[in-house]
Design a protein around this motif. Structure first.
Motif, PDB file in Angstrom:
ATOM      1  N   THR A 176       0.805  -1.228   0.000  1.00  0.00           N
ATOM      2  CA  THR A 176       0.000   0.000   0.000  1.00  0.00           C
ATOM      3  C   THR A 176       0.834   1.272   0.000  1.00  0.00           C
ATOM      4  N   ASP A 215     -15.266  16.195  -0.239  1.00  0.00           N
ATOM      5  CA  ASP A 215     -15.245  15.448   1.020  1.00  0.00           C
ATOM      6  C   ASP A 215     -16.154  16.116   2.054  1.00  0.00           C
ATOM      7  N   GLU A 229      -7.378   8.866  -3.333  1.00  0.00           N
ATOM      8  CA  GLU A 229      -8.746   8.940  -2.813  1.00  0.00           C
ATOM      9  C   GLU A 229      -9.716   9.350  -3.908  1.00  0.00           C
ATOM     10  N   ASN A 254     -10.196   5.004  -3.520  1.00  0.00           N
ATOM     11  CA  ASN A 254      -9.544   4.289  -2.418  1.00  0.00           C
ATOM     12  C   ASN A 254      -9.674   5.125  -1.149  1.00  0.00           C
ATOM     13  N   ARG A 255     -10.753   4.936  -0.421  1.00  0.00           N
ATOM     14  CA  ARG A 255     -11.080   5.783   0.720  1.00  0.00           C
ATOM     15  C   ARG A 255     -10.226   5.497   1.951  1.00  0.00           C
ATOM     16  N   GLN A 256      -9.595   4.329   2.024  1.00  0.00           N
ATOM     17  CA  GLN A 256      -8.837   3.961   3.216  1.00  0.00           C
ATOM     18  C   GLN A 256      -7.332   4.194   3.078  1.00  0.00           C
ATOM     19  N   ARG A 287      -5.474   6.790   3.235  1.00  0.00           N
ATOM     20  CA  ARG A 287      -4.850   7.695   4.199  1.00  0.00           C
ATOM     21  C   ARG A 287      -4.525   6.957   5.502  1.00  0.00           C
ATOM     22  N   ASP A 288      -5.419   6.084   5.943  1.00  0.00           N
ATOM     23  CA  ASP A 288      -5.148   5.302   7.140  1.00  0.00           C
ATOM     24  C   ASP A 288      -3.989   4.330   6.906  1.00  0.00           C
ATOM     25  N   TYR A 289      -3.943   3.722   5.725  1.00  0.00           N
ATOM     26  CA  TYR A 289      -2.878   2.775   5.419  1.00  0.00           C
ATOM     27  C   TYR A 289      -1.503   3.455   5.407  1.00  0.00           C
ATOM     28  N   SER A 338      -0.590   6.201   7.176  1.00  0.00           N
ATOM     29  CA  SER A 338      -0.362   7.089   8.316  1.00  0.00           C
ATOM     30  C   SER A 338       1.013   6.869   8.946  1.00  0.00           C
TER      31      SER A 338
END
Length: 668
Positions: free
Chosen positions: A276, A317, A404, A408-410, A412-414, A416
């Motif tokens: 990722t 957003d 995003e 691919n909405r996740q 940013r968490d991946y 961090s």
């Protein structure tokens, strides 16, 4: 057997086996010592050689044991020293022609007969065994041309110390074999490794006549700040040049531009996960270089596409309008084009009654018909183009926004953790040497060639480069291990790439001296971000064909990369006592006898065992004195503990001060 041979006979062969002989010494020999016609010979020293004549050749045998037996045992059982028979256990190692010009060869083709004479070895025979008879030769150029001046000479072999087995015999290594492969200098702390390395370089560069080793290039990775004292005295006008650069982690010391790092080094430095984070990092690096002053001007459409997609994603957003406004302004201050910039976007994003002034108009402007979005766009790859280090964090945010925008909405968490590591890299003081901010106009100073030129001891002369320094010391005493790993890895990779692209190749030999190599060429994966061992393992396997060689110095061979050690062709081993380290040496040197390896734990300081392609047989020697010595002397505990009251300490410590700007003071 000639008359001279009879005069140096020390005994008779009384037992012959395929792997071991027994020699009974002549009666009257005292303490295994023979007074020959030329000198006194201590023939019974472990490791010494005996010559056993067979037809037109000698069998060369190494002494591995000595014993005595009482042949007139008295009824009381006392041992009669005068009447006892003395025996030597010897192992055959090779053959030496009796003629003065014959060469030594390994293996025994003809075994001696019983009661054959055993002779002590002459110095001339030792020179033939070790193939070190010709110390210097007439100067000849690399292509066979005659050098100027014609009477100048160059070394063929190099004296590195005195044998501890053969009295007053200099131990020499063949230069082509010793420096034409990788070398390992191993030994416990305090056994003399640094002095050995320094003395070898001093011997090489202290050649008295006109032809010095001007073509040599030694880059010393000095992680303990030891070698300046030992090597700077070698500099002489018209001869050898010594340069020193200090890497202290600050912006005022030696610097490494961050855009010299390649993709794999960025990935390791930021510990980017393959699935990722690596794609986002690659995109961010590509964006940083693409939007930099030095970026390509023909990528305007690509830049507009990326900005349009990212700004549109921000607008869509769930954050508040003021937050959207601030994020868009932040992006456009760093990344902009002639079409998409603050001036063109400001009318759409101005805050009116708590909302964006014209969100729909902004959407039409960016992604409407005939706007900036390009279908099936392939983003450009990262290139080593100068870019501002501060832009990388914002480029990473831009890359995450772009991902995003594609659903691919996740992501940013991946990412961090990688973002956090980048922020840490931006803030840590010891990484100031890496962080560069481009001045107005994008002037970046030296490029990779100019940067490497100094590291390799080169300077501009006309349209080319000329050699100015044969030894370049990179002093890294002031930085932490992770900085050492990063700098050594990048420097080694850049130099290796340069030599691979050289035409013709293999004509500019470079030796990297890796002091305390176990700290950054380890057998286990690095506990820091960057695994420097990978590039050194590749150099160990492929460097010879490009003229790049390693000199590895370490006190822990068991912690060194096994790949690097396995490719070393010459070893200088000092005292080794740790069982794991001894086991490692046994595994990598199967041709060395146990009798030789058993000497290692008891070797005195400044003594070593040398073996490999540059010497025909393993030899224990006392290393020549290094003068001046490296700054690695033992601490004088008694002298420093017991002294009169009130004496000032003879050391200046800056690191204990709360503020480095206050300078350096003496401590009581």
């Amino acid at each position: 057997m000639s008359h001279d041979d009879r005069k140096r006979a020390v005994g008779k062969v009384t037992s012959v086996a395929a792997d071991r002989f027994v020699v009974e010494m002549h009666a009257g020999t005292d303490n295994f010592t023979v007074v020959g016609f030329d000198d006194v010979h201590y023939v019974a020293r472990l490791g010494s050689f005996l010559m056993i004549p067979t037809h037109a050749e000698y069998v060369v045998a190494e002494v591995v044991g000595l014993r005595e037996r009482d042949v007139a045992a008295s009824s009381r059982g006392d041992l009669d020293k005068a009447g006892s028979a003395k025996f030597l256990d010897v192992v055959p190692v090779g053959m030496l022609p009796a003629s003065g010009d014959g060469k030594f060869r390994f293996g025994v083709s003809v075994f001696p007969s019983l009661y054959a004479d055993a002779l002590y070895a002459l110095d001339s025979e030792l020179d033939r065994i070790f193939e070190t008879k010709t110390e210097a030769e007439a100067g000849i150029g690399p292509d066979g041309e005659i050098c100027v001046p014609a009477k100048a000479t160059r070394f063929r072999v190099l004296s590195i110390g005195q044998s501890v087995v053969f009295e007053n015999y200099a131990v020499k290594v063949r230069l082509d074999d010793f420096f034409g492969g990788h070398v390992a200098v191993l030994g416990n702390t305090g056994s003399g490794k640094s002095c050995t390395v320094a003395s070898i370089l001093q011997a090489l560069f202290e050649k008295p006549d006109e032809h010095h080793a001007r073509g040599a290039t030694f880059v010393v990775f000095d992680v303990n700040g030891e070698y300046r004292q030992a090597l700077e005295s070698l500099a002489k006008p018209g001869g050898i040049g010594i340069d020193r650069v200090v890497l202290d982690g600050t912006a005022t010391g030696f610097r490494l531009p961050h855009w010299f790092l390649d993709l794999s080094e960025w990935e390791l430095l930021l510990q980017a996960s393959e699935r990722t984070q690596v794609p986002i990092l690659r995109m961010a690096l590509g964006l940083s270089t693409m939007f930099s002053e030095a970026g390509a001007d023909d990528l305007g459409g690509v830049k507009n596409h990326i900005l349009a997609k990212c700004i549109t994603q921000i607008v869509r957003d769930d954050s508040s309008s003021p937050s959207k406004h601030d994020r868009i302004v932040g992006i456009l201050q760093r990344f902009n084009t002639g079409e998409i910039n603050l001036q063109s976007i400001q009318p759409f994003i101005a805050i009116s009654y708590g909302q964006l002034a014209n969100a729909q108009g902004l959407d039409d402007f960016l992604v409407g018909e005939n706007a900036f979005v390009i279908d099936e766009l392939k983003l450009p790859d990262y290139e080593n183009i100068p870019f501002d280090f501060r832009s990388l964090g914002e480029a990473m945010d831009l890359a995450i926004l772009y991902e995003e925008a594609h659903g691919n909405r996740q992501i940013r968490d991946y990412c961090s953790q990688m973002v956090t590591r980048l922020k840490s890299l931006e803030e840590r003081r010891e990484y100031e040497f890496l962080r560069h901010s481009l001045p107005p106009g994008g002037e970046t100073g030296e490029g990779q060639i100019e940067f490497l030129a100094r590291i390799l001891g080169l300077a501009a002369k006309g349209s080319g480069l000329t050699k100015t320094s044969q030894v370049v010391i990179v002093d890294m005493n002031a930085v932490s291990d992770d900085v050492v790993e990063l700098f050594c890895s990048v420097l080694a990779r850049m130099t290796f790439r340069l030599l691979r692209q050289a035409d013709p190749r293999n004509r500019f030999p470079v030796h990297l001296l890796l002091e305390e190599a176990h700290r950054y060429v380890a057998s286990t994966p690095s506990r820091y971000a960057l695994d420097a061992a990978k590039i050194f393992e590749r150099i160990a396997k492929e460097g010879r064909k490009y003229g790049m060689f390693l000199m590895v110095a370490s006190q822990r061979p068991s912690e060194l990369s096994k790949t690097v050690l396995s490719q070393c062709s010459n070893f200088v081993v000092h005292r080794i006592q740790n069982p794991d380290d001894l086991s490692q040496i046994r595994q990598m040197t199967p041709f060395i006898s146990d009798a030789v390896l058993k000497r290692l734990p008891s070797l005195p300081k400044q003594h070593a065992l040398v073996f490999g392609t540059s010497v025909n047989l393993p030899t224990t020697f006392r290393v020549r004195d290094a003068f001046p010595r490296p700054s690695s002397d033992d601490t004088k505990i008694v002298d420093l503990w017991f002294h009169e009251e009130g004496r000032l300490a003879s050391v200046r410590l800056a690191t204990l001060l709360p503020d480095p700007e206050e300078g350096i003071s003496d401590l009581v």
